[in-house]
Scaffold this motif. Structure first.
Motif, PDB file in Angstrom:
ATOM      1  N   PRO A 197       0.718  -1.355  -0.063  1.00 21.70           N
ATOM      2  CA  PRO A 197       0.027  -0.034  -0.133  1.00 21.70           C
ATOM      3  C   PRO A 197       0.897   1.367   0.018  1.00 21.70           C
ATOM      4  CG  PRO A 197      -0.838  -1.592   1.545  1.00 21.70           C
ATOM      5  CD  PRO A 197       0.377  -2.215   1.161  1.00 21.70           C
ATOM      6  N   PHE A 198       1.885   1.312   0.770  1.00 14.38           N
ATOM      7  CA  PHE A 198       3.002   2.716   0.754  1.00 14.38           C
ATOM      8  C   PHE A 198       3.297   2.810  -0.764  1.00 14.38           C
ATOM      9  CE2 PHE A 198       6.759   4.880   1.695  1.00 14.38           C
ATOM     10  CZ  PHE A 198       6.440   5.751   2.404  1.00 14.38           C
ATOM     11  N   ALA A 199       3.510   1.860  -1.418  1.00 15.32           N
ATOM     12  CA  ALA A 199       4.271   1.950  -2.877  1.00 15.32           C
ATOM     13  C   ALA A 199       3.039   2.353  -3.826  1.00 15.32           C
ATOM     14  CB  ALA A 199       4.743   0.430  -3.360  1.00 15.32           C
ATOM     15  N   MET A 200       1.760   2.060  -3.355  1.00 19.30           N
ATOM     16  CA  MET A 200       0.673   2.824  -3.996  1.00 19.30           C
ATOM     17  C   MET A 200       0.227   4.035  -3.911  1.00 19.30           C
ATOM     18  SD  MET A 200      -1.744  -0.910  -3.881  1.00 19.30           S
ATOM     19  CE  MET A 200      -3.035  -0.322  -4.796  1.00 19.30           C
TER      20      MET A 200
ATOM     21  N   ALA B 182       2.754  16.364  -0.837  1.00 20.90           N
ATOM     22  CA  ALA B 182       2.483  16.484   0.671  1.00 20.90           C
ATOM     23  C   ALA B 182       2.320  15.258   1.408  1.00 20.90           C
ATOM     24  CB  ALA B 182       1.031  17.088   0.391  1.00 20.90           C
ATOM     25  N   VAL B 183       2.305  14.088   0.747  1.00 21.39           N
ATOM     26  CA  VAL B 183       2.319  12.643   1.154  1.00 21.39           C
ATOM     27  C   VAL B 183       3.531  12.636   1.503  1.00 21.39           C
ATOM     28  CG1 VAL B 183       2.050  10.336   0.486  1.00 21.39           C
ATOM     29  CG2 VAL B 183       0.539  11.830  -0.406  1.00 21.39           C
ATOM     30  N   GLY B 184       4.690  12.902   1.037  1.00 28.30           N
ATOM     31  CA  GLY B 184       5.862  12.601   1.252  1.00 28.30           C
ATOM     32  C   GLY B 184       6.330  13.530   2.409  1.00 28.30           C
ATOM     33  N   ILE B 185       6.085  14.699   2.419  1.00 26.91           N
ATOM     34  CA  ILE B 185       6.361  15.667   3.463  1.00 26.91           C
ATOM     35  C   ILE B 185       5.565  14.908   4.794  1.00 26.91           C
ATOM     36  CG2 ILE B 185       5.942  17.835   4.502  1.00 26.91           C
ATOM     37  CD1 ILE B 185       6.139  18.751   1.771  1.00 26.91           C
ATOM     38  N   GLY B 186       4.539  14.639   4.892  1.00 28.21           N
ATOM     39  CA  GLY B 186       3.529  13.972   5.979  1.00 28.21           C
ATOM     40  C   GLY B 186       4.587  12.889   6.651  1.00 28.21           C
ATOM     41  N   THR B 187       5.064  11.893   5.665  1.00 28.20           N
ATOM     42  CA  THR B 187       5.667  10.859   5.989  1.00 28.20           C
ATOM     43  C   THR B 187       7.131  11.104   6.657  1.00 28.20           C
ATOM     44  OG1 THR B 187       4.814   9.351   4.146  1.00 28.20           O
ATOM     45  CG2 THR B 187       6.898   8.616   5.110  1.00 28.20           C
TER      46      THR B 187
ATOM     47  N   GLY C 232       0.435  10.791   4.330  1.00 28.48           N
ATOM     48  CA  GLY C 232       1.624  10.615   4.949  1.00 28.48           C
ATOM     49  C   GLY C 232       2.254  10.540   6.259  1.00 28.48           C
ATOM     50  N   ALA C 233       1.510  11.286   7.181  1.00 29.70           N
ATOM     51  CA  ALA C 233       1.495  11.572   8.342  1.00 29.70           C
ATOM     52  C   ALA C 233       1.286  10.062   9.176  1.00 29.70           C
ATOM     53  CB  ALA C 233       1.045  12.423   9.047  1.00 29.70           C
ATOM     54  N   THR C 234       0.061   9.442   8.499  1.00 32.80           N
ATOM     55  CA  THR C 234      -0.252   8.003   9.496  1.00 32.80           C
ATOM     56  C   THR C 234       0.238   6.837   8.503  1.00 32.80           C
ATOM     57  OG1 THR C 234      -2.194   8.325   7.881  1.00 32.80           O
ATOM     58  CG2 THR C 234      -2.395   9.228  10.308  1.00 32.80           C
ATOM     59  N   ALA C 235       1.126   6.938   7.448  1.00 29.89           N
ATOM     60  CA  ALA C 235       1.459   6.011   6.788  1.00 29.89           C
ATOM     61  C   ALA C 235       2.401   4.753   7.468  1.00 29.89           C
ATOM     62  CB  ALA C 235       2.648   6.387   5.649  1.00 29.89           C
ATOM     63  N   PRO C 236       1.960   3.539   7.306  1.00 33.26           N
ATOM     64  CA  PRO C 236       2.706   2.634   8.500  1.00 33.26           C
ATOM     65  C   PRO C 236       4.094   2.218   7.947  1.00 33.26           C
ATOM     66  CG  PRO C 236       0.736   1.912   7.550  1.00 33.26           C
ATOM     67  CD  PRO C 236       0.617   3.281   6.797  1.00 33.26           C
ATOM     68  N   GLN C 237       4.841   2.385   8.514  1.00 35.27           N
ATOM     69  CA  GLN C 237       6.443   2.330   8.361  1.00 35.27           C
ATOM     70  C   GLN C 237       6.787   0.707   8.367  1.00 35.27           C
ATOM     71  OE1 GLN C 237       8.355   5.144   7.531  1.00 35.27           O
ATOM     72  NE2 GLN C 237       6.159   6.000   7.518  1.00 35.27           N
ATOM     73  N   VAL C 238       6.037   0.090   7.237  1.00 36.39           N
ATOM     74  CA  VAL C 238       6.356  -1.344   7.364  1.00 36.39           C
ATOM     75  C   VAL C 238       7.757  -1.727   7.025  1.00 36.39           C
ATOM     76  CG1 VAL C 238       5.829  -3.806   6.335  1.00 36.39           C
ATOM     77  CG2 VAL C 238       4.016  -2.138   6.882  1.00 36.39           C
TER      78      VAL C 238
ATOM     79  N   ALA D  34      -5.799  -0.028  -1.475  1.00 32.44           N
ATOM     80  CA  ALA D  34      -4.502   0.254  -0.330  1.00 32.44           C
ATOM     81  C   ALA D  34      -5.263   0.311   1.064  1.00 32.44           C
ATOM     82  CB  ALA D  34      -3.987   1.637  -0.953  1.00 32.44           C
ATOM     83  N   ALA D  35      -6.456   0.943   1.217  1.00 35.52           N
ATOM     84  CA  ALA D  35      -7.036   1.117   2.582  1.00 35.52           C
ATOM     85  C   ALA D  35      -7.356  -0.367   3.141  1.00 35.52           C
ATOM     86  CB  ALA D  35      -8.106   1.970   2.493  1.00 35.52           C
ATOM     87  N   ALA D  36      -7.956  -1.125   2.064  1.00 37.53           N
ATOM     88  CA  ALA D  36      -8.062  -2.511   2.454  1.00 37.53           C
ATOM     89  C   ALA D  36      -7.065  -3.300   2.815  1.00 37.53           C
ATOM     90  CB  ALA D  36      -9.123  -3.178   1.523  1.00 37.53           C
ATOM     91  N   LEU D  37      -6.026  -3.502   1.940  1.00 32.60           N
ATOM     92  CA  LEU D  37      -4.765  -3.984   2.294  1.00 32.60           C
ATOM     93  C   LEU D  37      -4.179  -3.668   3.470  1.00 32.60           C
ATOM     94  CD1 LEU D  37      -3.279  -3.847  -1.215  1.00 32.60           C
ATOM     95  CD2 LEU D  37      -4.120  -6.002  -0.217  1.00 32.60           C
TER      96      LEU D  37
END
Length: 413
Positions: free
Chosen positions: A32-35, A60-65, A120-126, A189-192
């Protein structure tokens, strides 16, 4: 990955301790992060009909991460990965669905950007969490004489897995967006995330905590150890790799657009990712006498040498050759940098260290993509192709700095 022989990319001793289900779950959980970035770009362009806004939203997604990734790593070190990843999985799935509603609504652009930042801020850092778990297990369960090679092999596998999902993720986004609807990749992605990041959080390996942590869970190392020069050099090198990825993909897209084959940019970019993944796995079989410092120099040199072809590339065939050569350098360089991060960072802050490295790469990707997009619009693809050269040079310079520091330490000893 499933073999228990010595040829497996995952060291047999670690494979037996962790088990096949772990590697399958961790692999799918990072998809999902790659998507996300490509999925956000796709849906914004489709819904708002603005490429410029799409680029800003992806950034903005990248900055949040980048802002919250290391904080999530620190929280996982302190509270454990299970609780942190469990909460983040729910929050990120909600952020993806919320963004989908916002982008199709009449909401103003600042709210679209804020919603993307929340993704980005809530992206799981798998990826960094997986590296942290495996490094902790290696440090405490693998005999000392085998730890260095086991760590290198593990980082090889992890980097190859990252490369694979970052090639397949955008491809999956394209298929879903074309066959069903532009918003579908974000829903999938949300479901995964709910299923597989949730499973990753609940896996027994999430309970492994560094033995160097105090009885109350606090780290025994000082926070200042995260900012030692030797680790900061690796962070800068990882930033350079991120800039390269972002600038390369964006300038390649501009290049293919000028050649009337914009839809093939992702396929051509796959030549970089596939070569990178294959060579990343090959690092596991390099002899120990080929030191990490030397590997960084050699493979960053290959990356830089391949990038020097870019300003003189004028057809798709030549671009494919350049991408293949650069792929031979970028994968092993990534493996080496993560291995050095594991070696230089405090063991009781391994999740923090790995998320620092991952966040540096994400920041670099955002910088590279936005800058290359602006340059391509102003001066064309050929001008934008200079940016990956500059990024590769940064990676090489950081490698030289690491080698000089390693040599001075040996001389002092």
């Amino acid at each position: 990955m499933t073999s228990h022989t010595s040829s497996t990319p995952v060291p047999p001793s670690l494979f037996r301790r962790v088990g096949l289900p772990y590697f399958l779950i961790a692999f799918i959980a990072r998809l999902p992060f790659a998507m996300m970035v490509v999925g956000v770009l796709t849906v914004v362009v489709a819904a708002r009909e603005s490429v410029a806004l799409g680029g800003l939203t992806s950034a903005a997604v990248g900055i949040g991460t980048a802002c919250f990734g290391p904080l999530l790593g620190a929280a996982a070190d302190r509270r454990g990965q299970r609780i942190v990843l469990g909460l983040i999985a729910v929050a990120n799935a909600a952020a993806l669905i919320g963004f989908t509603f916002v982008v199709y609504s009449p909401a103003p652009e600042p709210l679209v950007l804020l919603s993307a930042f929340a993704i980005g801020a809530t992206a799981p850092q798998v990826s960094p969490m997986s590296r942290s778990r495996l490094v902790t297990i290696i440090a405490e369960r693998v005999p000392a004489e085998r730890r260095a090679r086991t760590t290198s092999s593990t980082m090889s596998y992890e980097s190859a897995a990252d490369e694979t999902v970052f090639v397949f993720g955008p491809f999956l986004v394209g298929v879903l967006a074309t066959a069903i609807a532009p918003w579908m990749p974000l829903v999938i992605a949300a479901a995964l995330i709910l299923v597989f990041v949730g499973a990753f959080a609940l896996h027994p390996t999430a309970a492994h905590v560094s033995a160097q942590r105090g009885a109350d869970g606090h780290a025994t190392s000082r926070v200042s150890e995260l900012f030692r020069p030797r680790l900061m050099i690796v962070v800068v090198g990882m930033l350079g790799v991120g800039v390269f990825f972002g600038a390369m993909l964006t300038s390649l897209t501009a290049f293919m657009t000028e050649h009337g084959r914009a839809e093939e940019a992702g396929l051509l970019y796959g030549a970089l990712g596939v070569g990178s993944a294959i060579l990343a796995l090959g690092v596991a079989f390099l002899p120990a006498r080929f030191t990490l410092a030397a590997r960084w120099l050699v493979f960053a040199g290959v990356l830089f040498g391949g990038s020097l072809m870019l300003p003189w590339v004028h057809d798709v065939g030549a671009m494919l050759i350049a991408l293949t050569v650069m792929g031979c350098g970028i994968g092993p360089t990534l493996v080496t940098q993560f291995s050095l991060g594991a070696a230089f960072g405090p063991a009781d802050r391994s999740a923090t260290v790995m998320t620092m490295l991952g966040s540096a790469m994400v920041v670099g990707q955002a910088i590279g993509a936005v800058t290359a997009g602006q340059v391509a619009d102003a001066g064309g693809a050929q001008t934008a192709l200079v940016l990956p050269v500059a990024a590769a040079a940064l990676v090489l310079v950081a490698g030289v700095a690491n080698a000089l520091r390693a040599r001075s330490r040996r001389a002092a000893d």
